[in-house]
Design a protein around this motif. Structure first.
Motif, PDB file in Angstrom:
ATOM      1  N   ASP A 178       0.833  -1.209   0.000  1.00  0.00           N
ATOM      2  CA  ASP A 178       0.000   0.000   0.000  1.00  0.00           C
ATOM      3  C   ASP A 178       0.867   1.258   0.000  1.00  0.00           C
ATOM      4  OD1 ASP A 178      -2.401  -1.368  -0.035  1.00  0.00           O
ATOM      5  OD2 ASP A 178      -2.672  -1.315   2.143  1.00  0.00           O
ATOM      6  N   ILE A 179       1.913   1.278   0.826  1.00  0.00           N
ATOM      7  CA  ILE A 179       2.818   2.432   0.877  1.00  0.00           C
ATOM      8  C   ILE A 179       3.479   2.652  -0.486  1.00  0.00           C
ATOM      9  CG2 ILE A 179       4.975   3.289   1.881  1.00  0.00           C
ATOM     10  CD1 ILE A 179       4.147   1.828   4.491  1.00  0.00           C
ATOM     11  N   TYR A 180       3.895   1.582  -1.114  1.00  0.00           N
ATOM     12  CA  TYR A 180       4.530   1.655  -2.446  1.00  0.00           C
ATOM     13  C   TYR A 180       3.544   2.189  -3.482  1.00  0.00           C
ATOM     14  CZ  TYR A 180       7.100  -0.157  -6.569  1.00  0.00           C
ATOM     15  OH  TYR A 180       7.747  -0.306  -7.761  1.00  0.00           O
ATOM     16  N   ARG A 181       2.315   1.686  -3.466  1.00  0.00           N
ATOM     17  CA  ARG A 181       1.310   2.153  -4.431  1.00  0.00           C
ATOM     18  C   ARG A 181       0.979   3.627  -4.235  1.00  0.00           C
ATOM     19  NH1 ARG A 181      -0.871  -3.173  -4.464  1.00  0.00           N
ATOM     20  NH2 ARG A 181      -1.732  -2.833  -2.390  1.00  0.00           N
ATOM     21  N   GLU A 182       0.871   4.033  -2.975  1.00  0.00           N
ATOM     22  CA  GLU A 182       0.452   5.404  -2.682  1.00  0.00           C
ATOM     23  C   GLU A 182       1.558   6.430  -2.917  1.00  0.00           C
ATOM     24  OE1 GLU A 182      -0.847   5.212   1.341  1.00  0.00           O
ATOM     25  OE2 GLU A 182      -2.562   3.900   0.886  1.00  0.00           O
ATOM     26  N   ASN A 183       2.810   6.003  -2.798  1.00  0.00           N
ATOM     27  CA  ASN A 183       3.913   6.965  -2.841  1.00  0.00           C
ATOM     28  C   ASN A 183       4.932   6.731  -3.956  1.00  0.00           C
ATOM     29  OD1 ASN A 183       3.477   8.502  -0.111  1.00  0.00           O
ATOM     30  ND2 ASN A 183       3.280   6.329   0.396  1.00  0.00           N
ATOM     31  N   GLY A 184       4.875   5.584  -4.605  1.00  0.00           N
ATOM     32  CA  GLY A 184       5.824   5.291  -5.667  1.00  0.00           C
ATOM     33  C   GLY A 184       5.509   6.041  -6.943  1.00  0.00           C
ATOM     34  N   LYS A 185       6.542   6.420  -7.668  1.00  0.00           N
ATOM     35  CA  LYS A 185       6.365   7.076  -8.962  1.00  0.00           C
ATOM     36  C   LYS A 185       6.122   6.031 -10.046  1.00  0.00           C
ATOM     37  CE  LYS A 185       9.505  10.883  -7.756  1.00  0.00           C
ATOM     38  NZ  LYS A 185      10.758  11.576  -8.128  1.00  0.00           N
ATOM     39  N   LYS A 186       5.551   6.449 -11.138  1.00  0.00           N
ATOM     40  CA  LYS A 186       5.276   5.542 -12.254  1.00  0.00           C
ATOM     41  C   LYS A 186       6.584   4.914 -12.732  1.00  0.00           C
ATOM     42  CE  LYS A 186       3.034   5.349 -16.783  1.00  0.00           C
ATOM     43  NZ  LYS A 186       2.354   6.136 -17.850  1.00  0.00           N
ATOM     44  N   ARG A 187       6.601   3.602 -12.843  1.00  0.00           N
ATOM     45  CA  ARG A 187       7.738   2.815 -13.298  1.00  0.00           C
ATOM     46  C   ARG A 187       8.958   2.956 -12.381  1.00  0.00           C
ATOM     47  NH1 ARG A 187       7.315   0.135 -17.694  1.00  0.00           N
ATOM     48  NH2 ARG A 187       9.578  -0.044 -17.916  1.00  0.00           N
ATOM     49  N   GLU A 188       8.737   3.313 -11.126  1.00  0.00           N
ATOM     50  CA  GLU A 188       9.823   3.388 -10.154  1.00  0.00           C
ATOM     51  C   GLU A 188      10.047   2.013  -9.542  1.00  0.00           C
ATOM     52  OE1 GLU A 188      11.277   6.338  -6.589  1.00  0.00           O
ATOM     53  OE2 GLU A 188       9.133   5.866  -6.693  1.00  0.00           O
ATOM     54  N   PHE A 190      11.147  -0.927  -7.075  1.00  0.00           N
ATOM     55  CA  PHE A 190      10.918  -0.928  -5.632  1.00  0.00           C
ATOM     56  C   PHE A 190      12.162  -0.535  -4.842  1.00  0.00           C
ATOM     57  CE2 PHE A 190      10.393  -3.082  -1.472  1.00  0.00           C
ATOM     58  CZ  PHE A 190       9.294  -2.356  -1.033  1.00  0.00           C
ATOM     59  N   TYR A 191      13.334  -1.036  -5.226  1.00  0.00           N
ATOM     60  CA  TYR A 191      14.537  -0.699  -4.454  1.00  0.00           C
ATOM     61  C   TYR A 191      14.834   0.791  -4.552  1.00  0.00           C
ATOM     62  CZ  TYR A 191      17.681  -0.286  -8.519  1.00  0.00           C
ATOM     63  OH  TYR A 191      18.297   0.117  -9.679  1.00  0.00           O
ATOM     64  N   ARG A 192      14.535   1.388  -5.709  1.00  0.00           N
ATOM     65  CA  ARG A 192      14.722   2.835  -5.848  1.00  0.00           C
ATOM     66  C   ARG A 192      13.709   3.602  -5.013  1.00  0.00           C
ATOM     67  NH1 ARG A 192      15.825   3.040 -12.401  1.00  0.00           N
ATOM     68  NH2 ARG A 192      18.018   2.332 -12.298  1.00  0.00           N
ATOM     69  N   PHE A 193      12.495   3.073  -4.939  1.00  0.00           N
ATOM     70  CA  PHE A 193      11.492   3.694  -4.077  1.00  0.00           C
ATOM     71  C   PHE A 193      11.944   3.659  -2.618  1.00  0.00           C
ATOM     72  CE2 PHE A 193       7.975   2.758  -1.138  1.00  0.00           C
ATOM     73  CZ  PHE A 193       7.367   4.010  -1.132  1.00  0.00           C
ATOM     74  N   VAL A 194      12.466   2.529  -2.177  1.00  0.00           N
ATOM     75  CA  VAL A 194      12.941   2.423  -0.790  1.00  0.00           C
ATOM     76  C   VAL A 194      14.030   3.455  -0.526  1.00  0.00           C
ATOM     77  CG1 VAL A 194      14.111   0.922   0.877  1.00  0.00           C
ATOM     78  CG2 VAL A 194      12.309  -0.008  -0.583  1.00  0.00           C
ATOM     79  N   ASP A 195      14.937   3.654  -1.496  1.00  0.00           N
ATOM     80  CA  ASP A 195      16.008   4.633  -1.333  1.00  0.00           C
ATOM     81  C   ASP A 195      15.463   6.060  -1.297  1.00  0.00           C
ATOM     82  OD1 ASP A 195      17.848   2.604  -1.306  1.00  0.00           O
ATOM     83  OD2 ASP A 195      18.495   2.881  -3.378  1.00  0.00           O
ATOM     84  N   ARG A 196      14.558   6.371  -2.215  1.00  0.00           N
ATOM     85  CA  ARG A 196      14.042   7.743  -2.312  1.00  0.00           C
ATOM     86  C   ARG A 196      13.108   8.079  -1.160  1.00  0.00           C
ATOM     87  NH1 ARG A 196       9.415   9.869  -3.800  1.00  0.00           N
ATOM     88  NH2 ARG A 196       8.623   7.892  -4.645  1.00  0.00           N
ATOM     89  N   PHE A 197      12.141   7.218  -0.913  1.00  0.00           N
ATOM     90  CA  PHE A 197      11.150   7.470   0.134  1.00  0.00           C
ATOM     91  C   PHE A 197      11.785   7.342   1.515  1.00  0.00           C
ATOM     92  CE2 PHE A 197       7.416   6.275   2.733  1.00  0.00           C
ATOM     93  CZ  PHE A 197       6.569   7.326   2.393  1.00  0.00           C
ATOM     94  N   GLY A 198      12.710   6.398   1.615  1.00  0.00           N
ATOM     95  CA  GLY A 198      13.436   6.207   2.865  1.00  0.00           C
ATOM     96  C   GLY A 198      12.982   4.983   3.629  1.00  0.00           C
ATOM     97  N   PHE A 199      13.933   4.095   3.916  1.00  0.00           N
ATOM     98  CA  PHE A 199      13.610   2.895   4.684  1.00  0.00           C
ATOM     99  C   PHE A 199      13.051   3.263   6.055  1.00  0.00           C
ATOM    100  CE2 PHE A 199      14.916  -0.361   7.772  1.00  0.00           C
ATOM    101  CZ  PHE A 199      14.283  -1.475   7.241  1.00  0.00           C
TER     102      PHE A 199
END
Length: 209
Positions: A178-188, A190-199
């Motif tokens: 849910d966190i990934y869907r709500e905050n991830g960018k299109k075609r981002e 997952f590992y890049r999302f974790v880095d950008r959004f912050g673990f």
């Protein structure tokens, strides 16, 4: 003449110990593949097949009859990758892997997401180098996120929580998606999302509920 439309499906023999298919499953697959069709074998223990759109419902029905699992191809949660061998279904927690796969495989996400499961700390299912990794340790489970298996940035995932009971595990994975869907960018990825959004921020959101 109308061009035939094909729908890609990712097919395997279900969640179990390694990638296995039975002769009757191969026979059914062959019934719906044209002579010149190419079948892609992926690292996720899947066969990518092209099915004529007008035959899709019939194909799914026949796949169900012989125990073939099939999944959408694209920006979805993939089926869980599992170990190639284990000591026994109950001992290694395979029912938990099957249930988690039933819950999350096919969910839409910003980019293809690869989960992996292993039944012991040896880690044959490579959970630490996949997007979401689950490792069984004695009678409980550990959850990792953000692993990457290739390239200069290859790294193990980070531990989200240990000593999880199955229901706690299912709930945490659902909330992470849910966190990934709500905050991830299109075609981002997952590992890049974790880095950008912050673990740490992901952990904060999980603990806030």
């Amino acid at each position: 003449m109308q061009t035939k439309k094909y729908i890609p499906l990712a097919v395997n023999g279900g969640i179990g110990y390694g990638a296995k298919l039975k002769p009757k499953q191969l026979a059914v697959l062959g019934q719906y593949l044209e002579e010149e069709s190419e079948i892609e074998l992926t690292t996720l223990q899947q066969l990518i097949v092209q099915i004529p759109e007008e035959e899709l419902d019939e194909v799914k029905r026949r796949f169900d009859e012989v125990g073939l699992s099939y999944y959408k191809v694209g920006k979805f949660v993939k089926n869980i990758r599992t170990c190639n061998f284990c000591k026994g279904e109950e001992e290694e927690g395979m029912p938990v892997a099957k249930e988690l796969n039933r819950r999350i495989a096919g969910q839409e996400v910003p980019f293809t997401l690869r989960p992996a499961y292993t039944g012991c700390p040896i880690g044959c299912g490579e959970p630490l180098i996949n997007d979401i990794g689950i490792m069984k340790d004695q009678d409980t489970y550990e959850l990792y996120i953000g692993g990457l298996s290739k390239g200069r940035d290859a790294r193990p995932g980070k531990l989200v929580r240990a000593n999880l009971e199955p229901e706690e595990l299912y709930d945490l994975v659902d909330r992470i998606l849910d966190i990934y869907r709500e905050n991830g960018k299109k075609r981002e990825k997952f590992y890049r999302f974790v880095d950008r959004f912050g673990f740490e921020k992901i952990i904060e959101e999980l603990e806030a509920v």
